[in-house]
Design a protein around this motif. Sequence first.
Motif, PDB file in Angstrom:
ATOM      1  N   THR A 127       0.848  -1.193   0.000  1.00  0.00           N
ATOM      2  CA  THR A 127       0.000   0.000   0.000  1.00  0.00           C
ATOM      3  C   THR A 127       0.881   1.240   0.000  1.00  0.00           C
ATOM      4  N   ARG A 179      -4.482   5.745  -6.020  1.00  0.00           N
ATOM      5  CA  ARG A 179      -4.017   5.575  -4.645  1.00  0.00           C
ATOM      6  C   ARG A 179      -2.519   5.309  -4.590  1.00  0.00           C
ATOM      7  N   ASP A 211      -4.263  10.144  -3.442  1.00  0.00           N
ATOM      8  CA  ASP A 211      -5.194  10.290  -4.554  1.00  0.00           C
ATOM      9  C   ASP A 211      -6.196   9.137  -4.546  1.00  0.00           C
ATOM     10  N   SER A 212      -7.472   9.433  -4.676  1.00  0.00           N
ATOM     11  CA  SER A 212      -8.516   8.417  -4.556  1.00  0.00           C
ATOM     12  C   SER A 212      -8.629   7.511  -5.777  1.00  0.00           C
ATOM     13  N   ASN A 213      -7.995   7.852  -6.911  1.00  0.00           N
ATOM     14  CA  ASN A 213      -8.100   7.044  -8.122  1.00  0.00           C
ATOM     15  C   ASN A 213      -7.086   5.903  -8.114  1.00  0.00           C
ATOM     16  N   HIS A 235      -2.354  18.773   0.986  1.00  0.00           N
ATOM     17  CA  HIS A 235      -3.581  19.211   1.656  1.00  0.00           C
ATOM     18  C   HIS A 235      -3.474  20.691   1.987  1.00  0.00           C
ATOM     19  N   CYS A 290       0.528  11.177  -3.740  1.00  0.00           N
ATOM     20  CA  CYS A 290       0.151  12.015  -2.596  1.00  0.00           C
ATOM     21  C   CYS A 290      -0.045  13.451  -3.061  1.00  0.00           C
ATOM     22  N   TYR A 333      -2.485  13.881   1.239  1.00  0.00           N
ATOM     23  CA  TYR A 333      -3.503  12.831   1.227  1.00  0.00           C
ATOM     24  C   TYR A 333      -3.352  12.014  -0.063  1.00  0.00           C
TER      25      TYR A 333
END
Length: 239
Positions: free
Chosen positions: A159, A173, A169-171, A179, A176, A167
């Motif tokens: 991971t 992942r 990235d939600s796509n 923020h 970073c 934070y």
Amino acid sequence: PHQFEGSLGWIKMAATKLFLFAVWICLCVMCHADVPSEIPTTEDTTHSEYTPYPPLDHPYSPQYNNPHSPQTYNNPYPCLEGFVWDQWMHLCVDVNECDSSELEDCDHYCHNTIGSYVCSCYPGYILAPDGTSCSDKNECYISNGGCSHICLNNDGSYTCACPVGFYLDSNLRRTCLDHNECLDSSCEQKCINVPGSFICGCADGYELSPDATSCDNIDECQRSNGGCNHICTDMGGTY
């Protein structure tokens, strides 16, 4: 009389055909006299004149490369390792080692091949030098696992993580993103966003207090009378 002569002719023809059929049977038996019709007994396998079938140089017989393979009662004809004699087909046939836990010892996947088998591993694992066991693949060793900042290896996978102020990235992942702390900062007057953090600032006539968030008034009159010739009056942020 004519009816009797016709019956006699039919009998002669049938006898001739029967004789020719018997001759054909004899010839077949003589041509295949060296082919065993059933599994030989233990005594047969030790006979000095015993000849395997198919011959050791038969193109469809895998044992032709290994003429010194031992013969047993269950395997009366010499077959290479990974093959077994098929008494019905009269050929050495491949053994699927993957169907028996006694023949294969793969940790994860077993793939049958002609005369043998190969092992492979689940995604996230690599095959050990012994060719059977699987060990965890540390994806973080190669290009940091594709992570932009922190790569955390775990059993069979990995991971990505981010330092404080970033934070994931939600796509994908993997990347970073910074923020913007200034959206909810504790700065009293000004907030300056920097990668991974923020800095508080103050308006003209104020200076940052030791807590690094609040601002204190600068009394310009205490500094060379603010440059005035006579009277200097401080007015909170100016004078």
